[in-house]
Motif scaffolding. Structure first.
Motif, PDB file in Angstrom:
ATOM      1  N   UNK A 115       8.706  -9.008 -10.309  1.00 22.36           N
ATOM      2  CA  UNK A 115       9.931  -9.058  -9.507  1.00 22.36           C
ATOM      3  C   UNK A 115       9.946  -7.924  -8.481  1.00 22.36           C
ATOM      4  N   UNK A 116       9.594  -6.704  -8.905  1.00 19.85           N
ATOM      5  CA  UNK A 116       9.570  -5.559  -7.981  1.00 19.85           C
ATOM      6  C   UNK A 116       8.524  -5.736  -6.888  1.00 19.85           C
ATOM      7  N   UNK A 117       7.349  -6.279  -7.246  1.00 18.07           N
ATOM      8  CA  UNK A 117       6.322  -6.544  -6.236  1.00 18.07           C
ATOM      9  C   UNK A 117       6.796  -7.587  -5.228  1.00 18.07           C
ATOM     10  N   UNK A 118       7.483  -8.603  -5.713  1.00 15.81           N
ATOM     11  CA  UNK A 118       8.010  -9.643  -4.830  1.00 15.81           C
ATOM     12  C   UNK A 118       9.040  -9.059  -3.863  1.00 15.81           C
ATOM     13  N   UNK A 119       9.893  -8.171  -4.366  1.00 20.53           N
ATOM     14  CA  UNK A 119      10.867  -7.513  -3.496  1.00 20.53           C
ATOM     15  C   UNK A 119      10.169  -6.679  -2.431  1.00 20.53           C
ATOM     16  N   UNK A 120       9.129  -5.956  -2.813  1.00 21.55           N
ATOM     17  CA  UNK A 120       8.398  -5.107  -1.872  1.00 21.55           C
ATOM     18  C   UNK A 120       7.706  -5.951  -0.795  1.00 21.55           C
ATOM     19  N   UNK A 121       7.117  -7.068  -1.202  1.00 20.01           N
ATOM     20  CA  UNK A 121       6.469  -7.959  -0.240  1.00 20.01           C
ATOM     21  C   UNK A 121       7.508  -8.521   0.733  1.00 20.01           C
ATOM     22  N   UNK A 122       8.658  -8.941   0.206  1.00 18.90           N
ATOM     23  CA  UNK A 122       9.723  -9.467   1.078  1.00 18.90           C
ATOM     24  C   UNK A 122      10.207  -8.398   2.055  1.00 18.90           C
ATOM     25  N   UNK A 123      10.346  -7.183   1.567  1.00 18.05           N
ATOM     26  CA  UNK A 123      10.770  -6.073   2.429  1.00 18.05           C
ATOM     27  C   UNK A 123       9.748  -5.839   3.544  1.00 18.05           C
ATOM     28  N   UNK A 127      10.105  -6.182   7.667  1.00 14.01           N
ATOM     29  CA  UNK A 127       9.726  -5.117   8.610  1.00 14.01           C
ATOM     30  C   UNK A 127       8.804  -5.659   9.693  1.00 14.01           C
ATOM     31  N   UNK A 128       7.820  -6.458   9.275  1.00 11.93           N
ATOM     32  CA  UNK A 128       6.882  -7.040  10.236  1.00 11.93           C
ATOM     33  C   UNK A 128       7.620  -7.964  11.197  1.00 11.93           C
TER      34      UNK A 128
END
Length: 131
Positions: A115-123, A127-128
């Protein structure tokens, strides 16, 4: 049929592992308890899951909402003679339940990391996209 998103799948995983932790903890709590009556013995707790989707069905989008709950196996009890009295206990293997608890804990932690990795990827995607 429903379409499970990745967030729904992570939520399902966290819910299942949380309930599995609950069942394992309940079993460990009942290991050393004794009862004077056979009908008072709670039995062994376990997680029963119906219609758990496999990963292929989730990716394709052909899944059904899984049904899960904690059930009790009332047949798991044993009688012992203690100083002239009969005492009843839940017939639980300590080593097996500690392993169950450890597996559920590890799976729960893995779901949180996912879940935390998914949030980081979405973030990072946001940004991109904002540049």
């Amino acid at each position: 049929m429903i379409n499970l998103s990745s967030i729904d799948l992570m939520k399902l995983s966290l819910s299942l592992e949380s309930r599995r932790l609950e069942a394992a903890s309940e079993n460990l709590a009942n290991i050393n308890k004794t009862y004077s009556n056979s009908s008072d013995v709670p039995g062994e707790f376990y997680l029963k899951v119906n219609q758990l989707p496999n990963i292929t069905d989730v990716v394709i989008g052909h899944t059904q909402s899984p049904d899960f709950l904690i059930e009790v196996d009332k047949s798991k009890k044993r009688a012992e003679y203690q100083s002239g009295n009969i005492e009843y206990r839940v017939d639980i293997n300590l080593e097996e339940k500690v392993i169950d608890l450890n597996e559920a804990k590890n799976a729960y932690e893995a779901s949180i990391r996912l879940f935390n990795n998914s949030k980081e990827i979405s973030r990072n995607i946001m940004k991109i996209g904002g540049k």
